[in-house]
Write a protein that holds these residues in place. Structure first.
Motif, PDB file in Angstrom:
ATOM      1  N   LYS A  75       0.907  -1.130   0.079  1.00  0.00           N
ATOM      2  CA  LYS A  75      -0.140  -0.054  -0.221  1.00  0.00           C
ATOM      3  C   LYS A  75       0.944   1.319   0.016  1.00  0.00           C
ATOM      4  O   LYS A  75       2.057   1.262   0.171  1.00  0.00           O
ATOM      5  CB  LYS A  75      -0.660   0.054   1.312  1.00  0.00           C
ATOM      6  N   LEU A  76       0.318   2.361  -0.421  1.00  0.00           N
ATOM      7  CA  LEU A  76       1.125   3.667  -0.488  1.00  0.00           C
ATOM      8  C   LEU A  76       1.740   3.762   1.128  1.00  0.00           C
ATOM      9  O   LEU A  76       0.932   3.604   2.143  1.00  0.00           O
ATOM     10  CB  LEU A  76       0.120   4.887  -0.737  1.00  0.00           C
ATOM     11  N   LYS A  77       3.063   4.180   1.164  1.00  0.00           N
ATOM     12  CA  LYS A  77       3.606   4.339   2.648  1.00  0.00           C
ATOM     13  C   LYS A  77       4.526   5.731   2.361  1.00  0.00           C
ATOM     14  O   LYS A  77       4.863   5.975   0.898  1.00  0.00           O
ATOM     15  CB  LYS A  77       4.308   3.401   2.817  1.00  0.00           C
ATOM     16  N   ASN A  78       5.075   5.921   3.427  1.00  0.00           N
ATOM     17  CA  ASN A  78       6.094   7.261   3.437  1.00  0.00           C
ATOM     18  C   ASN A  78       5.627   8.419   2.712  1.00  0.00           C
ATOM     19  O   ASN A  78       6.345   8.943   2.166  1.00  0.00           O
ATOM     20  CB  ASN A  78       7.542   6.676   2.888  1.00  0.00           C
ATOM     21  N   ILE A  79       4.226   8.725   3.011  1.00  0.00           N
ATOM     22  CA  ILE A  79       3.575   9.830   2.300  1.00  0.00           C
ATOM     23  C   ILE A  79       3.959  11.203   2.796  1.00  0.00           C
ATOM     24  O   ILE A  79       3.672  11.330   4.356  1.00  0.00           O
ATOM     25  CB  ILE A  79       2.052   9.468   2.197  1.00  0.00           C
ATOM     26  N   ILE A  80       4.681  11.895   2.378  1.00  0.00           N
ATOM     27  CA  ILE A  80       5.083  13.226   2.723  1.00  0.00           C
ATOM     28  C   ILE A  80       4.499  14.453   1.771  1.00  0.00           C
ATOM     29  O   ILE A  80       4.941  14.362   0.455  1.00  0.00           O
ATOM     30  CB  ILE A  80       6.480  13.329   3.080  1.00  0.00           C
ATOM     31  N   GLY A  81       3.670  15.370   2.173  1.00  0.00           N
ATOM     32  CA  GLY A  81       3.214  16.396   1.578  1.00  0.00           C
ATOM     33  C   GLY A  81       1.824  16.161   0.587  1.00  0.00           C
ATOM     34  O   GLY A  81       1.593  17.141   0.364  1.00  0.00           O
ATOM     35  N   PHE A  82       1.837  14.982   0.382  1.00  0.00           N
ATOM     36  CA  PHE A  82       0.622  14.859  -0.605  1.00  0.00           C
ATOM     37  C   PHE A  82      -0.700  15.010   0.197  1.00  0.00           C
ATOM     38  O   PHE A  82      -0.517  14.499   1.303  1.00  0.00           O
ATOM     39  CB  PHE A  82       0.499  13.532  -1.332  1.00  0.00           C
ATOM     40  N   GLU A  83      -1.677  15.275  -0.408  1.00  0.00           N
ATOM     41  CA  GLU A  83      -2.700  15.680   0.397  1.00  0.00           C
ATOM     42  C   GLU A  83      -3.954  14.360  -0.141  1.00  0.00           C
ATOM     43  O   GLU A  83      -3.890  13.833  -1.129  1.00  0.00           O
ATOM     44  CB  GLU A  83      -3.518  17.084   0.113  1.00  0.00           C
ATOM     45  N   ILE A  84      -4.968  14.481   0.784  1.00  0.00           N
ATOM     46  CA  ILE A  84      -6.112  13.470   0.307  1.00  0.00           C
ATOM     47  C   ILE A  84      -6.653  13.606  -1.012  1.00  0.00           C
ATOM     48  O   ILE A  84      -6.777  12.499  -1.761  1.00  0.00           O
ATOM     49  CB  ILE A  84      -7.376  13.753   1.070  1.00  0.00           C
ATOM     50  N   GLN A  85      -6.679  14.804  -1.459  1.00  0.00           N
ATOM     51  CA  GLN A  85      -7.251  15.034  -2.950  1.00  0.00           C
ATOM     52  C   GLN A  85      -5.999  14.555  -4.112  1.00  0.00           C
ATOM     53  O   GLN A  85      -6.338  14.245  -5.116  1.00  0.00           O
ATOM     54  CB  GLN A  85      -7.500  16.477  -3.361  1.00  0.00           C
ATOM     55  N   ASP A  86      -4.904  14.464  -3.605  1.00  0.00           N
ATOM     56  CA  ASP A  86      -3.893  13.613  -4.481  1.00  0.00           C
ATOM     57  C   ASP A  86      -3.664  12.339  -4.569  1.00  0.00           C
ATOM     58  O   ASP A  86      -3.521  11.673  -5.453  1.00  0.00           O
ATOM     59  CB  ASP A  86      -2.417  14.227  -4.052  1.00  0.00           C
ATOM     60  N   TYR A  87      -4.619  11.771  -3.725  1.00  0.00           N
ATOM     61  CA  TYR A  87      -4.678  10.165  -3.544  1.00  0.00           C
ATOM     62  C   TYR A  87      -5.039   9.474  -4.744  1.00  0.00           C
ATOM     63  O   TYR A  87      -4.721   8.360  -5.254  1.00  0.00           O
ATOM     64  CB  TYR A  87      -5.126   9.605  -2.416  1.00  0.00           C
ATOM     65  N   ALA A  88      -6.265  10.323  -5.441  1.00  0.00           N
ATOM     66  CA  ALA A  88      -7.033   9.729  -6.396  1.00  0.00           C
ATOM     67  C   ALA A  88      -5.695   9.468  -7.788  1.00  0.00           C
ATOM     68  O   ALA A  88      -5.932   8.654  -8.530  1.00  0.00           O
ATOM     69  CB  ALA A  88      -8.271  10.232  -6.744  1.00  0.00           C
ATOM     70  N   PHE A  89      -5.158  10.699  -7.956  1.00  0.00           N
ATOM     71  CA  PHE A  89      -4.022  10.693  -8.940  1.00  0.00           C
ATOM     72  C   PHE A  89      -3.220   9.567  -8.783  1.00  0.00           C
ATOM     73  O   PHE A  89      -2.756   8.876  -9.702  1.00  0.00           O
ATOM     74  CB  PHE A  89      -3.398  12.032  -8.938  1.00  0.00           C
ATOM     75  N   LEU A  90      -2.412   9.421  -7.461  1.00  0.00           N
ATOM     76  CA  LEU A  90      -1.671   8.413  -7.288  1.00  0.00           C
ATOM     77  C   LEU A  90      -2.165   6.982  -7.563  1.00  0.00           C
ATOM     78  O   LEU A  90      -1.289   6.440  -8.072  1.00  0.00           O
ATOM     79  CB  LEU A  90      -1.247   8.541  -5.767  1.00  0.00           C
ATOM     80  N   LYS A  91      -3.173   6.825  -7.205  1.00  0.00           N
ATOM     81  CA  LYS A  91      -3.904   5.523  -7.387  1.00  0.00           C
ATOM     82  C   LYS A  91      -3.821   5.174  -8.893  1.00  0.00           C
ATOM     83  O   LYS A  91      -3.739   4.112  -9.453  1.00  0.00           O
ATOM     84  CB  LYS A  91      -5.226   5.438  -6.791  1.00  0.00           C
ATOM     85  N   ASP A  92      -4.402   6.181  -9.511  1.00  0.00           N
ATOM     86  CA  ASP A  92      -4.580   5.914 -10.943  1.00  0.00           C
ATOM     87  C   ASP A  92      -3.490   5.928 -11.573  1.00  0.00           C
ATOM     88  O   ASP A  92      -3.231   4.861 -12.538  1.00  0.00           O
ATOM     89  CB  ASP A  92      -5.244   7.337 -11.500  1.00  0.00           C
ATOM     90  N   GLN A  93      -2.055   6.520 -11.093  1.00  0.00           N
ATOM     91  CA  GLN A  93      -0.911   6.273 -12.047  1.00  0.00           C
ATOM     92  C   GLN A  93      -0.463   4.687 -11.567  1.00  0.00           C
ATOM     93  O   GLN A  93      -0.057   4.208 -12.383  1.00  0.00           O
ATOM     94  CB  GLN A  93       0.120   7.371 -11.550  1.00  0.00           C
TER      95      GLN A  93
END
Length: 118
Positions: A74-92
Motif C-alpha cells: 500500500k502507499l507508504k512514506n507519504i510526505i506532503g501529498f494531500e487527500i485529493q492527490d490520492y486519486a491521482f496516485l492510485k490512478d498512476q
C-alpha cells in the motif's frame, strides 16, 4: 539486481561495501512530478518493485513524496501529498504499475544474462 562495490579511503585506510539502487525513470509530468521505480525485489510476498512519486512542494524548497511496493503493498512514506492527490496516485499505480514491474523484470533478466556472459 543490486551490485555492491567497495569504496576505499586510502588516506584513512578505511573501506566499506556500498550498495547503490537507482531509481529508474518511468514518467515525468509538466508540473515537476516524477514517477520512478526500483530494481526487481523478492521477499516472502513475491516479486515486486517500489514505485516512487516525487514532486516539488508548493514552497519550492522541498519535495512531496510517496512510495508503494507494487503489486504487494500500500502507499507508504507519504510526505506532503494531500487527500485529493490520492486519486491521482492510485490512478498512476493502476495505469503504470504493471509496466514498471515488467521493466524491472527485463532489467533483472538482462543483468543475469550479462553476468553469465562475463
Amino acid at each position: 539486481m543490486i551490485e555492491p562495490f567497495l569504496i576505499a579511503d586510502a588516506e584513512k585506510g578505511e573501506s566499506e561495501m556500498v550498495y547503490i539502487m537507482e531509481h529508474k525513470p518511468l514518467i515525468s509530468f509538466n508540473d515537476g512530478m516524477e514517477i520512478t521505480y526500483s530494481d526487481l525485489k523478492t521477499d516472502e510476498r513475491g516479486e515486486y518493485v517500489t514505485i516512487y512519486f516525487e514532486r516539488p512542494n508548493r514552497n519550492g524548497n522541498d519535495f512531496d513524496s510517496a512510495q508503494i511496493d507494487y503489486p504487494v503493498g500500500k502507499l507508504k512514506n507519504i510526505i506532503g501529498f494531500e487527500i485529493q492527490d490520492y486519486a491521482f496516485l492510485k490512478d498512476q499505480i493502476e495505469r503504470n504499475g504493471k509496466l514498471a514491474l515488467s521493466f524491472a523484470k527485463e532489467d533483472d533478466a538482462s543483468c543475469v544474462h550479462n553476468d553469465k556472459t562475463r
